[in-house]
Write a protein that holds these residues in place. Structure first.
Motif, PDB file in Angstrom:
ATOM      1  N   GLN A  60       2.161   1.938  -3.629  1.00 55.33           N
ATOM      2  CA  GLN A  60       0.998   2.297  -4.255  1.00 55.33           C
ATOM      3  C   GLN A  60       0.812   3.795  -4.240  1.00 55.33           C
ATOM      4  O   GLN A  60       0.610   4.420  -5.275  1.00 55.33           O
ATOM      5  N   LYS A  61       0.854   4.174  -2.950  1.00 51.85           N
ATOM      6  CA  LYS A  61       0.547   5.692  -2.430  1.00 51.85           C
ATOM      7  C   LYS A  61       1.770   6.646  -3.117  1.00 51.85           C
ATOM      8  O   LYS A  61       1.548   7.401  -3.775  1.00 51.85           O
ATOM      9  N   ARG A 101       0.875  -1.097   0.068  1.00 54.32           N
ATOM     10  CA  ARG A 101       0.013  -0.072  -0.018  1.00 54.32           C
ATOM     11  C   ARG A 101       0.958   1.261  -0.029  1.00 54.32           C
ATOM     12  O   ARG A 101       0.459   2.211  -0.751  1.00 54.32           O
ATOM     13  N   LYS A 146       3.065  10.035 -10.052  1.00 53.83           N
ATOM     14  CA  LYS A 146       2.472  10.362 -11.040  1.00 53.83           C
ATOM     15  C   LYS A 146       1.584  11.631 -11.129  1.00 53.83           C
ATOM     16  O   LYS A 146       1.568  12.545 -11.985  1.00 53.83           O
ATOM     17  N   GLU A 147       1.279  12.092  -9.922  1.00 53.73           N
ATOM     18  CA  GLU A 147       0.199  13.466  -9.771  1.00 53.73           C
ATOM     19  C   GLU A 147       1.316  14.404 -10.003  1.00 53.73           C
ATOM     20  O   GLU A 147       1.125  15.426 -10.646  1.00 53.73           O
ATOM     21  N   LYS A 185       1.440   6.981  -6.873  1.00 55.71           N
ATOM     22  CA  LYS A 185       0.514   7.868  -7.189  1.00 55.71           C
ATOM     23  C   LYS A 185       0.866   9.304  -7.120  1.00 55.71           C
ATOM     24  O   LYS A 185       0.408  10.153  -7.909  1.00 55.71           O
ATOM     25  N   ASN A 186       1.726   9.417  -6.148  1.00 52.07           N
ATOM     26  CA  ASN A 186       2.100  11.031  -5.576  1.00 52.07           C
ATOM     27  C   ASN A 186       3.012  11.259  -6.805  1.00 52.07           C
ATOM     28  O   ASN A 186       2.947  12.777  -6.998  1.00 52.07           O
TER      29      ASN A 186
END
Length: 93
Positions: free
Chosen positions: A26-27, A23, A33-34, A30-31
């Protein structure tokens, strides 16, 4: 009921591995990519290899940064989220 108690330790291990390893990864992804999608011309950045510069041009997957020695064309994924955030953080007095 006996079979369930045999698999409980394995199930517990999977849950622990998920919350402590999978987890957070994945977080973090995601950060990043953002962060890559929110880049704009003029932002000061640091690459993962340590180059400091300012974004001169943006393309879909690449970025041209302006350094003191000239311009470099890099992949967007080569920009470090942590080091760029530290560079742009307000300085403490």
């Amino acid at each position: 009921m006996g079979q369930l108690s045999q698999f409980a330790p394995f199930l517990l291990m999977f849950v622990v591995i998920y919350f402590f390893m999978i987890r957070p990864q994945q977080k973090r992804a995601k950060n990043e990519k953002e962060f890559e999608s929110n880049l704009k011309v003029g932002d000061r950045i640091v690459t993962k290899s340590g180059f400091h510069g300012k974004i001169a041009e943006l393309a879909e997957t690449t970025v041209v940064i302006e350094t003191m020695s000239g311009k470099l064309k890099l992949e967007r994924s080569a920009i470090s989220l942590e080091m760029s955030s530290a560079l742009n953080a307000p300085k403490k007095a």
